[in-house]
Write an enzyme that holds these catalytic residues in place. Sequence first.
Site, PDB file in Angstrom:
ATOM      1  N   ARG A  47     -11.016  -0.205   8.106  1.00  0.00           N
ATOM      2  CA  ARG A  47     -10.097   0.831   7.629  1.00  0.00           C
ATOM      3  C   ARG A  47      -9.879   1.804   8.785  1.00  0.00           C
ATOM      4  NH1 ARG A  47      -7.168  -0.872   3.511  1.00  0.00           N
ATOM      5  NH2 ARG A  47      -8.354  -1.260   1.602  1.00  0.00           N
ATOM      6  N   ALA A  59      -8.848  -5.395  -4.186  1.00  0.00           N
ATOM      7  CA  ALA A  59      -7.787  -4.560  -4.743  1.00  0.00           C
ATOM      8  C   ALA A  59      -6.476  -4.850  -4.032  1.00  0.00           C
ATOM      9  CB  ALA A  59      -8.154  -3.080  -4.598  1.00  0.00           C
ATOM     10  N   GLU A  75      -5.303 -11.049  -6.496  1.00  0.00           N
ATOM     11  CA  GLU A  75      -6.008 -10.316  -5.442  1.00  0.00           C
ATOM     12  C   GLU A  75      -7.462 -10.775  -5.310  1.00  0.00           C
ATOM     13  OE1 GLU A  75      -5.031  -8.345  -3.081  1.00  0.00           O
ATOM     14  OE2 GLU A  75      -3.003  -7.882  -3.731  1.00  0.00           O
ATOM     15  N   PRO A  97      -3.367  12.043  -8.312  1.00  0.00           N
ATOM     16  CA  PRO A  97      -2.391  12.653  -9.208  1.00  0.00           C
ATOM     17  C   PRO A  97      -1.779  13.953  -8.696  1.00  0.00           C
ATOM     18  CG  PRO A  97      -4.597  12.963 -10.067  1.00  0.00           C
ATOM     19  CD  PRO A  97      -4.717  12.036  -8.890  1.00  0.00           C
ATOM     20  N   GLY A  98      -2.351  14.545  -7.671  1.00  0.00           N
ATOM     21  CA  GLY A  98      -1.764  15.763  -7.117  1.00  0.00           C
ATOM     22  C   GLY A  98      -0.458  15.522  -6.387  1.00  0.00           C
ATOM     23  N   GLU A 123      -5.279  -9.254   7.661  1.00  0.00           N
ATOM     24  CA  GLU A 123      -6.525  -8.968   6.948  1.00  0.00           C
ATOM     25  C   GLU A 123      -7.719  -9.598   7.650  1.00  0.00           C
ATOM     26  OE1 GLU A 123      -5.547  -8.432   2.289  1.00  0.00           O
ATOM     27  OE2 GLU A 123      -5.290 -10.478   3.041  1.00  0.00           O
TER      28      GLU A 123
END
Length: 177
Positions: A47, A59, A75, A97-98, A123
């Site tokens: 990452r 995911a 997946e 959610p912000g 990947e």
Amino acid sequence: MLSCRFPDDAESSQVKISLPPVVAVVPLLEPTDEGQGARVVLIEQLRPAIGGRMFELPAGHIEGGESPRDAALRELEEETGYRAGKMESLGARYTIPGVAAQPMHFFLASELEPGEQRLEATEDLEVHTLELDELVAELLGGSSGQRRVVDNKTHLGLLHAAKLLPGREVPGGGGGA
């Protein structure tokens, strides 16, 4: 930008980004030894945004016309090689959610059969099988010890699965985790 009016008539502009819906899968394997608890399949991947590799649940995005369950099955197989005989919904949660209305649909996969990964060219994933109880102890153990799981989706999915298992039959096992 999104304009908001609050109950006191104050106004505000909020950043809103559009992100597609996603899935996350908690894949559980049958115990291989008597007395062994549930084992979970995690992937380890690079990452770049955090500057390293991390352990995560399989995911990904839900593709056009695909149901969340179908995306979870796809997946899981693409990233781990495992095919699920049973895929149970654990519900959906909002990722951030912000700023976005992106739902993440969580699933518990069991009755797993091994197969081959189908990775995209970009990947680089390594598959790991770890004891669920060990991972939960690691998550709840404060600042000491190993920290393999540091992302929210994996943390939430593992804790949800661990909470569900004591009152249920583990596939191929004798009960709790």
